[in-house]
Enzyme design. Sequence first.
Site, mmCIF file in Angstrom:
data_model
loop_
_atom_site.group_PDB
_atom_site.id
_atom_site.type_symbol
_atom_site.label_atom_id
_atom_site.label_comp_id
_atom_site.label_asym_id
_atom_site.label_seq_id
_atom_site.Cartn_x
_atom_site.Cartn_y
_atom_site.Cartn_z
ATOM 1 N N SER A 17 35.757 -41.501 35.454
ATOM 2 C CA SER A 17 34.420 -42.427 35.986
ATOM 3 C C SER A 17 34.894 -43.140 37.047
ATOM 4 O O SER A 17 34.165 -43.938 37.539
ATOM 5 C CB SER A 17 34.598 -43.625 34.602
ATOM 6 O OG SER A 17 33.918 -42.761 33.475
ATOM 7 N N SER A 76 31.234 -43.334 34.771
ATOM 8 C CA SER A 76 30.641 -44.439 34.381
ATOM 9 C C SER A 76 30.462 -45.459 35.551
ATOM 10 O O SER A 76 29.941 -46.323 35.336
ATOM 11 C CB SER A 76 31.072 -44.772 33.036
ATOM 12 O OG SER A 76 32.563 -45.518 33.276
ATOM 13 N N LYS A 112 33.433 -53.429 38.513
ATOM 14 C CA LYS A 112 32.592 -52.846 37.376
ATOM 15 C C LYS A 112 32.449 -53.841 36.379
ATOM 16 O O LYS A 112 33.504 -54.654 35.917
ATOM 17 C CB LYS A 112 33.203 -51.600 36.989
ATOM 18 C CG LYS A 112 32.646 -50.846 35.644
ATOM 19 C CD LYS A 112 33.530 -49.608 35.562
ATOM 20 C CE LYS A 112 32.829 -48.712 34.431
ATOM 21 N NZ LYS A 112 33.799 -47.415 34.320
#
Length: 454
Positions: free
Chosen positions: A183, A159, A81
């Site tokens: 997330s 997220s 990420k």
Amino acid sequence: MTDPAAFADATATDIAAALRARRLRATDLAEALLERIDAHPEPVFLTVTRARALAEARAADDRLDAGRPLSPLDGVPVAFKDLFDLAGEITTAGSDTRRDAAPAEADCAAAQRLSRAGMVTLGKLNLTEFAYSGLGLNPHYGTPANPHSGATPRVPGGSSSGSGVAVAAGLAPCAMGTDTGGSIRIPAALNGVFGYKPSHHRLPDGGVFPLSRTLDTIGPLARSVPDLVALEALLAGRAPVRPRGGGVAGLRLVVPETVVLDDVEPEVMANFETALAVLAEAGALIERREMAEFAESVALAAAHGSLAAADAYVEHGPLVEGPDGGRVDARVVARILGGRGMSARDVVILQRARRRLVASVRETLDGALLAMPTVAHVAPEIAPLEADPELFHRVNLKTLRNTMIGNFLDLPGVALPSGRGAGGLPTSLLLAAASGRDDALLAAALAAAPRLGG
């Protein structure tokens, strides 16, 4: 030698076994995945580290040819990420305001550990701006559609949107995400993969761009529980957790009847109950009860706000209230500014209550695990959420509802696929444990997953 394309959807541990047996070469697999990433129509990767990936893959092949692997996952690809620093790359945090930020001088701690284990870094993945939404929408870099969408694009979950999509779409066998309110677990759930959110500070988060230093955790998304366990061991620097002795027989599972079962979509609930029945048939002991700690957590948030908002305002308040504030997604700005109105009294009340409730959950469960739907619904359509900020806000809060309680109470959790719901979209079961009982959680997940088809 096996065609590397045959491993595009394989688990990390199966890929590792093929690499050790020399039925597959790390370089061939890296090249095949880089081609798939280039050809993929969705904005899943924000940065592709091609030169690094190929250099690491060649080094892995040399070690594997010599019979000297650095770890059980030597040569296996991984992606991060875009909150995780990678040396020489910009960490955008999904924000337009960071497109021209200085490149990172060094890898973050997690990337260092996985690189020292011989894993091959493919690049950096899309996310909600500043990691502050459970839906995964990003107006700056585009939103990667859920690969199970069909004709109508649906949210990837956030997220860690790119992390979930990369694993589900055959672009990376495993990926690293962060989890402040869900997330890791939400994109795992909505994309039909596995995700592990650890207890706070169990895994190293140095060099990871923060949202809430109180609640932030890092963890893996992958295609099996053994993958999660293998990655956790490398990240934590310890031996892998072993499956629970006796399988799921005698495993105590508490189904909370407070908050987390409210307004759950019928298909999600049906798959949850089916999963419980399967585990019960295998000997798990299912108990349904109210969880006063859940009710109090929700009441505290309603009365005093959230620690995530308070932390986010400290981190990002000067930006969103400054001249570049207009460059930040307005939905993210609204959530950050939620921390502006919180008083010192609110924050202290939340902090003290959190410590008390974390201990209370440990006493209440007395060694049992929690079982609940990870998300109350399947992945919603993107277009209506983009068109209506109020709808976005309502759906985002519902998406985060079950997992966010886990962050406040520091519950480690594993999201496991539980079947398909409306339109063939994935549903998910969340197993969780009291703070610090990650080993027991992972051991139980290893035993439960094969029963549930994972």
